[in-house]
Design an enzyme around this catalytic site. Sequence first.
Site, PDB file in Angstrom:
ATOM      1  CG  HIS A   1      10.665 -24.539  11.979  1.00 31.41           C
ATOM      2  ND1 HIS A   1      10.630 -24.480  13.361  1.00 31.41           N
ATOM      3  CD2 HIS A   1      11.882 -25.025  11.658  1.00 31.41           C
ATOM      4  CE1 HIS A   1      11.793 -24.912  13.845  1.00 31.41           C
ATOM      5  NE2 HIS A   1      12.574 -25.239  12.826  1.00 31.41           N
TER       6      HIS A   1
ATOM      7  CB  CYS B   1       0.715  -2.667   4.638  1.00 30.75           C
ATOM      8  SG  CYS B   1       0.486  -3.770   6.044  1.00 30.75           S
ATOM      9  N   GLY B   2       2.066  -0.636   6.228  1.00 31.54           N
ATOM     10  CA  GLY B   2       2.692   0.146   7.283  1.00 31.54           C
ATOM     11  C   GLY B   2       3.256  -0.721   8.393  1.00 31.54           C
ATOM     12  CB  THR B   3       1.747  -2.625  11.077  1.00 32.99           C
ATOM     13  OG1 THR B   3       0.573  -3.154  10.429  1.00 32.99           O
ATOM     14  CG2 THR B   3       1.429  -1.296  11.738  1.00 32.99           C
TER      15      THR B   3
ATOM     16  CG  ASP C   1      -0.376   0.190   2.528  1.00 34.20           C
ATOM     17  OD1 ASP C   1       0.874   0.308   2.619  1.00 34.20           O
ATOM     18  OD2 ASP C   1      -1.131   0.240   3.524  1.00 34.20           O
TER      19      ASP C   1
ATOM     20  CG  HIS D   1       9.032 -28.410  10.258  1.00 38.10           C
ATOM     21  ND1 HIS D   1       8.677 -27.927  11.504  1.00 38.10           N
ATOM     22  CD2 HIS D   1      10.361 -28.583  10.282  1.00 38.10           C
ATOM     23  CE1 HIS D   1       9.763 -27.806  12.239  1.00 38.10           C
ATOM     24  NE2 HIS D   1      10.796 -28.199  11.524  1.00 38.10           N
TER      25      HIS D   1
HETATM   26  C1  RB5 Z   1      -2.205   2.491   6.471  1.00 37.80           C
HETATM   27  O1  RB5 Z   1      -2.302   3.687   7.175  1.00 37.80           O
HETATM   28  C2  RB5 Z   1      -1.986   1.340   7.441  1.00 37.80           C
HETATM   29  O2  RB5 Z   1      -3.116   1.120   8.200  1.00 37.80           O
HETATM   30  C3  RB5 Z   1      -1.583   0.087   6.690  1.00 37.80           C
HETATM   31  O3  RB5 Z   1      -0.443   0.338   5.942  1.00 37.80           O
HETATM   32  C4  RB5 Z   1      -1.233  -1.135   7.516  1.00 37.80           C
HETATM   33  O4  RB5 Z   1      -0.343  -0.812   8.531  1.00 37.80           O
HETATM   34  C5  RB5 Z   1      -2.357  -1.960   7.966  1.00 37.80           C
HETATM   35  O5  RB5 Z   1      -2.191  -3.001   8.605  1.00 37.80           O
END
Ligand code: RB5
Length: 146
Positions: free
Chosen positions: A100, A67-69, A10, A135
């Site tokens: 694994h 993505c961000g996280t 994203d 596994h």
């Molecule tokens: C975008 O702001 C953020 O929510 C997305 O990149 C991600 O971290 C979602 O899990």
Amino acid sequence: MDKKIIIGSDHAAFELKEKIKDLLIGLGYEIEDVGTHGIASVNYPDFGKKVAGAVSDGTFERGILLCGTGIGMTMQANRFKGVRAALCADILSARLSRQHNDANILVMGGRMVGDILAFEVVREWLATPFDGGRHLDRIRSLDDLG
Ligand code: RB5
């Protein structure tokens, strides 16, 4: 291993995606980039579905999602049959997710890891084979919800 890989992100990890693409090209990979293609805000599931769908149906053996996280992409990807998406923010997790879990999608959070660490995680993940053995039944069981 097939030297083809599908990648998506994203907006929050667009810049990391571009850098990882350069790394992959340097490693000799052919890349399918499903986007996003800029920093405008988008919804991560749209890109997670494209990558996970292509791994689930066998079009690609391996994928990378960012993505961000990394959390949302991991949730999305693991809804697809046959997908084993691993969120990794360190080299040991990357190695063990291959040894694994035979992870077929690597997920990282662009807001959680620095570029150098992300590159090392990618290298380790791509280079590490599945151990098989004990596994194998475990990963087969993942898709068995009956
Ligand atoms: C975008 O702001 C953020 O929510 C997305 O990149 C991600 O971290 C979602 O899990």
